[in-house]
Design an enzyme around this catalytic site. Structure first.
Site, mmCIF file in Angstrom:
data_model
loop_
_atom_site.group_PDB
_atom_site.id
_atom_site.type_symbol
_atom_site.label_atom_id
_atom_site.label_comp_id
_atom_site.label_asym_id
_atom_site.label_seq_id
_atom_site.Cartn_x
_atom_site.Cartn_y
_atom_site.Cartn_z
ATOM 1 N N ASP A 167 0.790 -1.236 0.000
ATOM 2 C CA ASP A 167 0.000 0.000 0.000
ATOM 3 C C ASP A 167 0.820 1.283 0.000
ATOM 4 O O ASP A 167 0.274 2.376 -0.128
ATOM 5 C CB ASP A 167 -0.958 0.020 1.195
ATOM 6 N N GLY A 172 -3.161 -10.751 18.429
ATOM 7 C CA GLY A 172 -3.288 -12.195 18.390
ATOM 8 C C GLY A 172 -1.938 -12.882 18.262
ATOM 9 O O GLY A 172 -0.895 -12.233 18.073
ATOM 10 N N HIS A 177 6.699 -7.506 -1.329
ATOM 11 C CA HIS A 177 5.682 -8.003 -2.261
ATOM 12 C C HIS A 177 5.272 -6.973 -3.301
ATOM 13 O O HIS A 177 4.265 -7.147 -3.979
ATOM 14 C CB HIS A 177 4.456 -8.478 -1.483
ATOM 15 N N SER A 196 2.002 -8.728 11.783
ATOM 16 C CA SER A 196 2.041 -9.885 10.885
ATOM 17 C C SER A 196 1.864 -11.156 11.694
ATOM 18 O O SER A 196 2.532 -11.359 12.718
ATOM 19 C CB SER A 196 3.366 -9.941 10.128
#
Length: 295
Positions: free
Chosen positions: A122, A264, A137, A237
């Site tokens: 982005d 998480g 990427h 990530s």
């Protein structure tokens, strides 16, 4: 490995972290020592309105991404991708850096961040003022011809697709992480794709699709940067795919401390010296404020 969670039991994240907790002090000390290499993922950009594939669990994809094999092997797949992306790309293009991106840029300005590797496409690190970003990427703002290799701005292609599809309109409330948007088949079937300005060849966004290899030279540059790091700081990530996780394994193998801030658990938690389960913007802003004594 030490862990700090910034959520109360069953409640939302706290506005401010407990900066007196030992894991937090460990993280602040690591960053304060400098030579930090940042490895960022989609979780850093969710606060800018760009969704990630896996959510906080990191286990299952929320959307099925386009694969390199499907894109190169089927004209229908390319038409479907470009129709959906023509609609969804504007959402990514309008996204603005959030507090997390700005904090990373500020740490770099202070000389504490030696390099940035991002899995995101982005461009928000650069928009926040960071420099020397390795885009693992690629970037959705560019387009590459698969036949002649010419690269061109995505905005130019957007204008050409608009001109080639007069009267084409579509609307969606859902945007996928790679900038495309779900569309019904009838809106895809009539969409016209354009080729390269120079050779008429197949155009592809200048990003690494699933099933496609990251260019070898780019990977080697990331390995070298990671190997020289004082700390590898993973931001947002889940490390579910080897493309990013390999650098965590490389750092751990060289006894480079690994620190992770993510919503998480992640695949790299066992390799980390310290992890924080925290909203990225809040945590990174607090880190910058806590390191105010550094130049």
């Amino acid at each position: 490995m030490t862990r700090l969670a910034m959520d109360g039991p069953g409640g939302p994240p706290k506005d401010l972290p407990d900066v007196t907790a030992r894991p937090w002090r460990t993280l602040a000390d690591l960053i304060g020592d400098g030579d930090v290499v940042v490895l960022s993922g989609a979780g850093l950009s969710t606060e800018s309105g760009i969704p990630d594939y896996r959510g906080e669990t990191g286990r299952s994809r929320r959307a099925t991404p386009m694969t390199y094999q499907a894109f190169t092997g089927s004209a229908a797949a390319r038409r479907r991708y470009w129709a959906r992306s023509h609609l969804g790309w504007r959402h990514v293009a309008r996204a603005a850096p959030n507090a997390g991106h700005r904090a990373v840029a500020e740490l770099q300005r202070r000389g504490l961040v030696a390099g940035i590797i991002t899995q995101n496409v982005d461009g928000l690190h650069q928009a926040a003022g960071a420099g020397g970003v390795i885009e693992l990427h690629g970037n959705l703002d560019r387009v590459r011809c698969l036949d002649c290799g010419r690269r061109s701005p995505r905005a130019d292609l957007d204008e050409r697709l608009h001109d080639a599809n007069p009267g084409w309109h579509a609307h969606t409330e859902t945007i996928n992480p790679d900038g495309d948007a779900p569309l019904p088949d009838d809106r895809v079937e009539g969409f016209r794709v354009v080729g390269c300005r120079d050779c008429g060849g197949i155009l592809k966004p200048d990003v690494v699709f699933f099933g496609e290899n990251v260019p070898r030279r780019r990977v080697e540059e990331c390995f070298a940067l990671t190997g020289r790091a004082g700390t590898l700081l993973v931001l947002g990530s889940s490390l579910a795919v080897m493309s990013g996780y390999r650098f965590v394994r490389h750092a751990a193998g060289l006894s480079v401390p690994v620190a992770i801030i993510n919503r998480g658990p992640t695949r790299g938690d066992a390799d980390a010296l310290v992890t924080l389960d925290a909203p990225l913007g809040t945590a990174l802003t607090a880190l910058v404020d806590g390191l105010a004594g550094h130049p």
